[in-house]
Design a protein around this motif. Structure first.
Motif, PDB file in Angstrom:
ATOM      1  N   ILE A  32      62.722  44.597  71.501  1.00  0.00           N
ATOM      2  CA  ILE A  32      61.890  45.421  71.048  1.00  0.00           C
ATOM      3  C   ILE A  32      62.125  46.761  71.490  1.00  0.00           C
ATOM      4  O   ILE A  32      62.405  46.962  72.654  1.00  0.00           O
ATOM      5  CB  ILE A  32      60.277  45.139  70.771  1.00  0.00           C
ATOM      6  CG1 ILE A  32      59.810  44.934  72.483  1.00  0.00           C
ATOM      7  CG2 ILE A  32      60.049  43.911  70.032  1.00  0.00           C
ATOM      8  CD1 ILE A  32      58.460  44.836  72.829  1.00  0.00           C
ATOM      9  N   LYS A  33      62.009  47.799  70.555  1.00  0.00           N
ATOM     10  CA  LYS A  33      62.244  49.346  71.093  1.00  0.00           C
ATOM     11  C   LYS A  33      60.991  50.103  71.344  1.00  0.00           C
ATOM     12  O   LYS A  33      60.005  49.915  70.376  1.00  0.00           O
ATOM     13  CB  LYS A  33      63.121  50.161  70.144  1.00  0.00           C
ATOM     14  CG  LYS A  33      64.410  49.553  70.261  1.00  0.00           C
ATOM     15  CD  LYS A  33      65.270  50.447  69.303  1.00  0.00           C
ATOM     16  CE  LYS A  33      64.909  50.411  67.850  1.00  0.00           C
ATOM     17  NZ  LYS A  33      66.201  50.179  67.041  1.00  0.00           N
ATOM     18  N   VAL A  34      60.729  50.700  72.522  1.00  0.00           N
ATOM     19  CA  VAL A  34      59.624  51.234  72.633  1.00  0.00           C
ATOM     20  C   VAL A  34      60.005  52.655  73.137  1.00  0.00           C
ATOM     21  O   VAL A  34      60.546  52.979  73.807  1.00  0.00           O
ATOM     22  CB  VAL A  34      58.866  50.625  74.042  1.00  0.00           C
ATOM     23  CG1 VAL A  34      57.677  51.377  74.474  1.00  0.00           C
ATOM     24  CG2 VAL A  34      58.506  49.179  73.887  1.00  0.00           C
ATOM     25  N   ALA A  35      59.439  53.801  72.262  1.00  0.00           N
ATOM     26  CA  ALA A  35      59.749  55.111  72.317  1.00  0.00           C
ATOM     27  C   ALA A  35      58.449  55.946  72.799  1.00  0.00           C
ATOM     28  O   ALA A  35      57.551  55.489  72.591  1.00  0.00           O
ATOM     29  CB  ALA A  35      60.141  55.623  70.895  1.00  0.00           C
ATOM     30  N   VAL A  59      57.515  49.977  68.983  1.00  0.00           N
ATOM     31  CA  VAL A  59      56.311  50.538  69.590  1.00  0.00           C
ATOM     32  C   VAL A  59      56.350  52.081  69.843  1.00  0.00           C
ATOM     33  O   VAL A  59      57.594  52.538  70.098  1.00  0.00           O
ATOM     34  CB  VAL A  59      55.998  49.910  71.076  1.00  0.00           C
ATOM     35  CG1 VAL A  59      54.835  50.621  71.643  1.00  0.00           C
ATOM     36  CG2 VAL A  59      55.800  48.248  70.765  1.00  0.00           C
ATOM     37  N   ILE A  60      55.288  52.744  69.452  1.00  0.00           N
ATOM     38  CA  ILE A  60      55.366  54.253  69.494  1.00  0.00           C
ATOM     39  C   ILE A  60      54.320  54.719  70.296  1.00  0.00           C
ATOM     40  O   ILE A  60      53.215  54.412  70.015  1.00  0.00           O
ATOM     41  CB  ILE A  60      55.642  54.852  67.959  1.00  0.00           C
ATOM     42  CG1 ILE A  60      56.631  54.150  67.270  1.00  0.00           C
ATOM     43  CG2 ILE A  60      55.488  56.238  67.930  1.00  0.00           C
ATOM     44  CD1 ILE A  60      56.380  54.398  65.754  1.00  0.00           C
ATOM     45  N   TYR A  61      54.637  55.526  71.114  1.00  0.00           N
ATOM     46  CA  TYR A  61      53.634  56.562  71.804  1.00  0.00           C
ATOM     47  C   TYR A  61      53.296  57.656  71.086  1.00  0.00           C
ATOM     48  O   TYR A  61      53.958  58.599  70.659  1.00  0.00           O
ATOM     49  CB  TYR A  61      54.066  57.074  73.052  1.00  0.00           C
ATOM     50  CG  TYR A  61      53.410  57.904  73.857  1.00  0.00           C
ATOM     51  CD1 TYR A  61      53.707  58.901  74.124  1.00  0.00           C
ATOM     52  CD2 TYR A  61      52.261  57.351  74.718  1.00  0.00           C
ATOM     53  CE1 TYR A  61      52.831  60.044  75.185  1.00  0.00           C
ATOM     54  CE2 TYR A  61      51.465  58.000  75.668  1.00  0.00           C
ATOM     55  CZ  TYR A  61      51.940  59.532  75.823  1.00  0.00           C
ATOM     56  OH  TYR A  61      51.127  60.419  76.684  1.00  0.00           O
ATOM     57  N   ASP A 113      54.876  41.375  65.526  1.00  0.00           N
ATOM     58  CA  ASP A 113      54.113  40.309  66.132  1.00  0.00           C
ATOM     59  C   ASP A 113      54.309  40.717  67.649  1.00  0.00           C
ATOM     60  O   ASP A 113      53.604  40.713  68.557  1.00  0.00           O
ATOM     61  CB  ASP A 113      54.308  38.887  65.915  1.00  0.00           C
ATOM     62  CG  ASP A 113      53.734  38.407  64.586  1.00  0.00           C
ATOM     63  OD1 ASP A 113      53.786  37.347  64.203  1.00  0.00           O
ATOM     64  OD2 ASP A 113      52.935  39.387  64.008  1.00  0.00           O
ATOM     65  N   LEU A 114      55.578  40.523  67.894  1.00  0.00           N
ATOM     66  CA  LEU A 114      56.152  40.877  69.189  1.00  0.00           C
ATOM     67  C   LEU A 114      55.660  42.263  69.804  1.00  0.00           C
ATOM     68  O   LEU A 114      55.354  42.861  70.799  1.00  0.00           O
ATOM     69  CB  LEU A 114      57.680  40.904  69.553  1.00  0.00           C
ATOM     70  CG  LEU A 114      58.324  40.146  70.759  1.00  0.00           C
ATOM     71  CD1 LEU A 114      57.620  38.896  70.996  1.00  0.00           C
ATOM     72  CD2 LEU A 114      59.750  40.044  70.216  1.00  0.00           C
ATOM     73  N   ALA A 115      55.895  43.198  68.995  1.00  0.00           N
ATOM     74  CA  ALA A 115      55.477  44.842  69.226  1.00  0.00           C
ATOM     75  C   ALA A 115      53.799  44.730  69.435  1.00  0.00           C
ATOM     76  O   ALA A 115      53.636  45.459  70.563  1.00  0.00           O
ATOM     77  CB  ALA A 115      55.828  45.527  67.803  1.00  0.00           C
ATOM     78  N   TRP A 116      53.269  44.053  68.835  1.00  0.00           N
ATOM     79  CA  TRP A 116      51.815  43.982  68.981  1.00  0.00           C
ATOM     80  C   TRP A 116      51.479  43.332  70.261  1.00  0.00           C
ATOM     81  O   TRP A 116      50.693  43.985  70.942  1.00  0.00           O
ATOM     82  CB  TRP A 116      50.870  43.441  67.741  1.00  0.00           C
ATOM     83  CG  TRP A 116      49.509  42.989  68.483  1.00  0.00           C
ATOM     84  CD1 TRP A 116      49.096  41.779  68.549  1.00  0.00           C
ATOM     85  CD2 TRP A 116      48.410  43.983  68.646  1.00  0.00           C
ATOM     86  NE1 TRP A 116      47.743  42.183  69.141  1.00  0.00           N
ATOM     87  CE2 TRP A 116      47.364  43.240  68.990  1.00  0.00           C
ATOM     88  CE3 TRP A 116      48.622  45.394  68.401  1.00  0.00           C
ATOM     89  CZ2 TRP A 116      46.365  44.074  69.300  1.00  0.00           C
ATOM     90  CZ3 TRP A 116      47.342  45.981  68.566  1.00  0.00           C
ATOM     91  CH2 TRP A 116      46.175  45.530  69.033  1.00  0.00           C
TER      92      TRP A 116
END
Lengths: 312, 278, 450
Positions: free
Chosen positions: C35-38, C96-98, C343-346
């Motif tokens: 998962i990519k988290v920015a 996932v986004i900030y 689901d993983l992102a959550w």
């Protein structure tokens, strides 16, 4: 140009035995094949996005909001809104002032003066000074912008110097933003003009100047009536290039003044960025960029008609 | 100009003094960057550092902040310059040597291309790159930056080639050489200063380019120094001017060195003559 | 068109088509186990540290899953741009986004964010979040598109020593705007060389002029910026003119900072890292996060700050209930709508925002907690002397009407403050210009004169 005459005589009969030169269609392809890498790069990476951008300026495309999910065609509305907006004429005027003063006057005039001084002055001093001037040109734009910001700021170098002679300078970036960015851009770009004119002056035959001197012409007269016409082509080409480059200057102004205070230094590129990326109005911002392109076109036409640079 | 006449002694002195004056003015903003980089508590004032220190440099010279971005800048700028120069020479040669009706229009067209506001086009470019799977790829970014540098490069290169007399190539052709061979062995050696000029111009512009790599590259490990310098303009933190100046110096020295090396070695002012003359 | 031109164009088109054909071949955007988290990496390290720590814990707890952190080193506007671009492409969209609370509504409308209602309704921790914090993550359709990391509030920072010298009783708690002006005037009269008060105004201040400036004032009047029930922007309100008058009183009355400071790009940081420490500014209407520049380890650390600086709530205009007001912003974690591993992102989001991680982040980044259990945790209140005070303001705080048009409306507000601050326009004229601008932005049918 002699070389062009010769080139066009290549295909004539009796010109020589060109075993490896195919004729007709084959020659066409062989001649144009080397152009392929450049053409591919230009077509793939530039032509498509340009067309897409232009089309985008006819939509209400946006980076966020419902228009980002689905933009709609609005025809020339962006352009109409642009012409009706009070910011636009101010921006156009500021852009013209910026280009005329920092490129045409600033870089070209100072470049010419430097080129003339370099010819007449001490060789070592000339080498050092020309390296410094080119240093300013080679400096990455963000560093140049930041150094200029420091120079013109309230506690910066300019005010420091003025203090030495007892003058309290204003906050240049607030009170005279256009002066600051024009001076900064001239500082940054003069090197190119200096190098161009140095090279061109070298090619002016000294016998002609001597002849004019013998005829009684003064130094300024010799310069205006003899030298300048001889380097006319370099002047016009240089002015064209520096104008086009200066038209799209963005980072320098943005870092120094953000286009402000208010919109006092909001040239077209800064306005386009603000609309497209700060307000997420992509279509509108691209319309501004298209206008900028047209302004560049007008300058190009004016220069080529009036000054006739060599392009064949 | 008559300044080279024997009676120009005093003229020479006046010119030298004026030159020196202009030189000092031009050097002032850069002087601030140099002085501030050695000063831990630097402000915008041009001041000799109270306690000269290398602390700013050691603070910014970390692999993450400096070495990696500078390496990326080098890869991108050198790659872009090389691709541009090659494509430009290849394109400019036929444009110069072979008269065709599209020549003039093509050249004006690409000259016009130098006025393109690239920033405004970056959104469709991004979509294009996503479609071509070139996002977050250094080669892809290099190709795009080369494409945007081509207009000026082709135009300048063509003028350089124009100034090389064709007789030498004709001799090569008579000897049976193809035009490419003639280009490589006859024309290019004579064009070395011109190639140097175009290379530097493209390299310098690519080195300072922020927006294109910012948009087209995603991984933090690919970002060039032009992008990472922005961390020093910290929005929520105090701007430590000394460190920013030190980083700026580190960021600028490579291009300055490149200019000195390539230009002085290959060129000289006469090189630029070919770029714009008729 | 002659032969050679045709040849070139044909070749060019041919190659482009070839490239296009190869490009259009499909390919997933990455395995579902990554998962990519920015997030934004600009100026501070607390978010970066937090993300790295959560990544470590998450990967350890979920074997086979890789978290790819994508810190985006850019200023605010460039961050928004980059994020929008990434969100447009399936292969580049982060999981996932900030997300800034002021962008949630428009980004949700743009289709970039995934609704989280089904996830939060099953999340035990959801009940710990304050209602207005939950609302900060709502889209215009009422669905939840993000969960708050923390928030901020705004109040009056003041220099105890200067105010004492000016004859103002300390601890200071003004009850009305008139009290604030009176204190500023007292400083001006009795303590030379010190600027009495700062209220962010003008275009250089950017969003601060709108949020910390005008809206802090406006929210204390009876008027509002936006009528949530009708979804319309308010024009011609008395509160707007009154707020502008307050700004006029400050700047035309010689109580505010010089134009040199207020028109500078570094307006805020000059105040927060220089003027307050050097006791050159007596009162500053600013945010809860300011003390982070003074903490140990910061480049401009100020060990005695808590002895010198006091905090007071910003009063309402005439002391009307609830007596004080505040504005809040804050950031959230959202899930990208194009994510292939929602689901993983959550799971990542809920891990990053559990009690332990929320507590750690809120302390490190001087955030106001949005979770009741964090806000009442003794570690939090002990973390910073002003924490308890600023969190108490959550009870009276307001959030910006962050619709799609907000950025432009905010700009119109900034323009109005600039006109009044510089003396160019009277408050009435500036308000009229603002009204015209609002109509220009949203259209007459989306405005109401309340």
């Amino acid at each position: 140009m002699a070389s062009n005459l010769t080139a066009s005589r290549l295909g004539e009969p009796g010109r020589g035995h060109y075993r490896s030169r195919p004729r007709g269609a084959g020659r066409s392809i062989a001649r144009t094949l080397p152009l392929l890498p450049a053409v591919v790069l230009l077509v793939v990476f530039l032509v498509g996005p340009i067309v897409s951008s232009f089309y985008g300026s006819l939509t209400n495309g946006s980076l966020t909001g419902p228009a980002a999910a689905q933009s709609s065609f609005v025809g020339l509305n962006n352009y109409i809104d642009l012409f009706k907006s009070p910011d636009f004429p101010v921006s156009v005027l500021l852009t013209l002032v910026f280009v005329l003063l920092s490129a045409v006057v600033g870089q070209n005039a100072v470049g010419m003066i430097l080129a003339l001084l370099l010819r007449g002055g001490n060789r070592i001093v000339g080498a050092i000074v020309s390296t410094i001037v080119v240093g300013a040109w080679v400096l990455p734009e963000i560093v140049a912008a930041f150094a200029s910001y420091a120079f013109f700021s309230m506690q910066g170098t300019l005010n420091g110097l003025l203090r030495v002679v007892g003058v309290t300078g204003p906050d240049w970036l607030y009170t005279f933003p256009m002066f600051a960015v024009i001076a900064a851009n001239a500082w940054r770009g003069t090197a190119f003009s200096m190098l161009m004119y140095s090279a061109a002056l070298k090619d002016v035959p000294s016998e002609i100047i001597e002849a004019a001197k013998i005829d009684g012409a003064s130094v300024p007269e010799r310069f205006i009536y003899v030298t300048l016409p001889m380097i006319r082509r370099t002047i016009s080409t240089n002015m064209l290039l520096t104008t086009l480059w200066t038209l799209s200057v963005f980072t320098l102004i943005y870092v120094m003044t953000l286009g402000g205070p208010g919109n006092k230094s909001m040239t077209l590129p800064v306005l386009a960025y603000q609309e497209a990326f700060k307000f997420s109005k992509l279509g509108y911002g691209t319309a501004i960029a298209t206008i900028l392109l047209l302004v560049g076109g007008v300058f190009a036409v004016v220069y080529t008609r009036v000054l006739k640079p060599e392009v064949d | 100009m008559g300044l080279s006449s024997p009676s120009g002694g005093s003229l020479r002195t006046v010119s030298s003094i004026l030159l020196a004056l202009i030189g000092i003015i031009f050097a002032l903003p850069m002087a601030w960057v140099v002085l501030a980089s050695f000063d831990k508590t630097a402000t915008f004032a041009l001041a000799w550092p109270a306690k000269p220190t290398l602390g700013n440099f050691t603070a910014v010279l970390t692999p993450d902040q400096a070495f990696l971005p500078l390496r990326n800048s080098l890869l991108i700028s050198a790659g872009c310059a090389i691709v541009t120069v090659i494509a430009a020479i290849l394109a400019a040669y036929p444009l110069s040597r072979y008269k065709a009706r599209f020549n003039k229009r093509f050249l004006y067209g690409i000259l016009f291309g130098t006025a393109l506001p690239i920033t405004a086009m970056m959104v469709p470019v991004y979509s294009l790159f996503v479609a071509l799977k070139l996002i977050d790829s250094l080669p892809g970014t290099v190709l795009f930056m080369a494409a945007t540098s081509l207009p000026t490069a082709i135009w300048m290169m063509k003028n350089f080639i124009d100034s090389v007399p064709i007789v030498l190539e004709e001799a090569a052709w008579v000897d049976g050489a193809s035009s490419m061979r003639a280009l490589w062995s006859v024309v290019m050696p004579l064009m070395r200063p011109g190639i140097a000029v175009v290379f530097i111009l493209v390299f310098v512009q690519a080195w300072g380019n922020f927006f294109v790599p910012f948009v087209l590259l995603l991984s933090p490990g690919y970002q060039p120094a032009a992008v990472s310098i922005f961390t020093f303009f910290g929005q929520y933190g105090a701007v430590v001017y000394g460190q920013l100046a030190a980083y700026s110096l580190i960021y600028s020295v490579p291009v300055l060195a490149l200019y000195v090396l390539v230009y002085r070695f290959f060129g000289g002012t006469s090189a630029l003559a070919g770029a714009v003359k008729g | 068109m002659n032969r050679s031109t045709k040849a070139i164009l044909a070749a060019g088109v041919g190659v482009s088509l070839l490239l296009g054909a190869t490009a259009c071949s499909s390919g997933t955007g990455g395995s579902t186990k990554t998962i990519k988290v920015a997030y934004m990496d600009y100026g501070g390290v607390s978010l970066d540290n937090q993300m790295n720590s959560v990544k470590k814990d998450f990967e350890a707890a979920n074997q086979g899953v890789r978290v790819e952190l994508l810190p985006i080193k850019a200023s605010l506007n460039d961050y928004y741009t980059k994020l929008a671009l990434m969100n447009r492409g399936v292969s580049t969209a982060p999981d996932v986004i900030y997300e800034d609370s002021s962008m949630v509504k428009s980004d949700a409308a743009a289709g970039y964010l995934a609704p989280l209602d089904s996830y939060v309704s099953k999340w035990a921790d959801w009940g710990q979040f304050y209602d207005n914090a939950k609302a900060a993550g709502q889209g215009q359709d009422g669905k939840f598109y993000g969960v708050s990391l923390g928030s901020d509030t705004r109040a009056l920072w003041y220099n105890k020593d200067i105010l004492k010298k000016a004859g103002v009783s300390v601890p200071w708690q003004p009850k009305t705007w008139a009290d604030v002006i009176a204190a500023a005037k007292a400083v001006k009269a009795n303590v030379p060389g010190v600027t009495p008060i700062n209220i962010y105004s003008g275009k250089a201040a950017g969003e601060a002029a709108s949020n910390e400036g005008m809206q802090m004032l406006l929210s204390g009047t009876g008027s509002s910026l936006y009528d949530t029930s009708s979804g319309k922007w308010v024009t011609g309100s008395k509160g707007f003119i009154d707020s502008l008058n307050m700004i006029k009183d400050v700047y035309q009355g010689g109580l505010g900072l010089s134009p040199q400071v207020t028109s500078s790009v570094n307006y805020g940081s000059v105040i927060q890292t220089q003027l307050l420490q050097q006791s050159k500014l007596a009162i500053d209407l600013d945010g809860s996060w300011v003390s982070q520049y003074w903490l140990k380890g910061a480049a401009t650390s100020w060990p005695e700050w808590n002895n010198v600086m006091g905090v007071a709530a910003m009063p309402t205009q005439d002391g009307a209930k609830p007596g004080s007001t505040s504005m809040s912003g804050g950031w959230l974690l959202s899930v990208g709508s194009k994510s292939k591993a929602k689901d993983l992102a959550w799971k990542f989001v809920s891990t990053a925002l559990d009690k332990k991680n929320s507590l750690a982040y809120d302390i490190a980044a001087t955030q106001i907690p949005v979770r009741k259990d964090v806000g009442t945790d003794p570690t939090y209140t002990a973390g910073n002397p002003t924490n308890a005070f600023f969190s108490s303001l959550v009870a009276v705080t307001h959030f910006r009407p962050a619709t799609t048009d907000y950025t432009q409306i905010s700009n119109a507000i900034q323009v109005a403050t600039e006109a009044v601050m510089s003396g160019q326009s009277s408050p009435a004229d500036a308000a009229k210009a603002y009204d015209a601008a609002v109509v220009g932005i949203v259209g007459k049918d989306k405005t109401t004169a309340k």
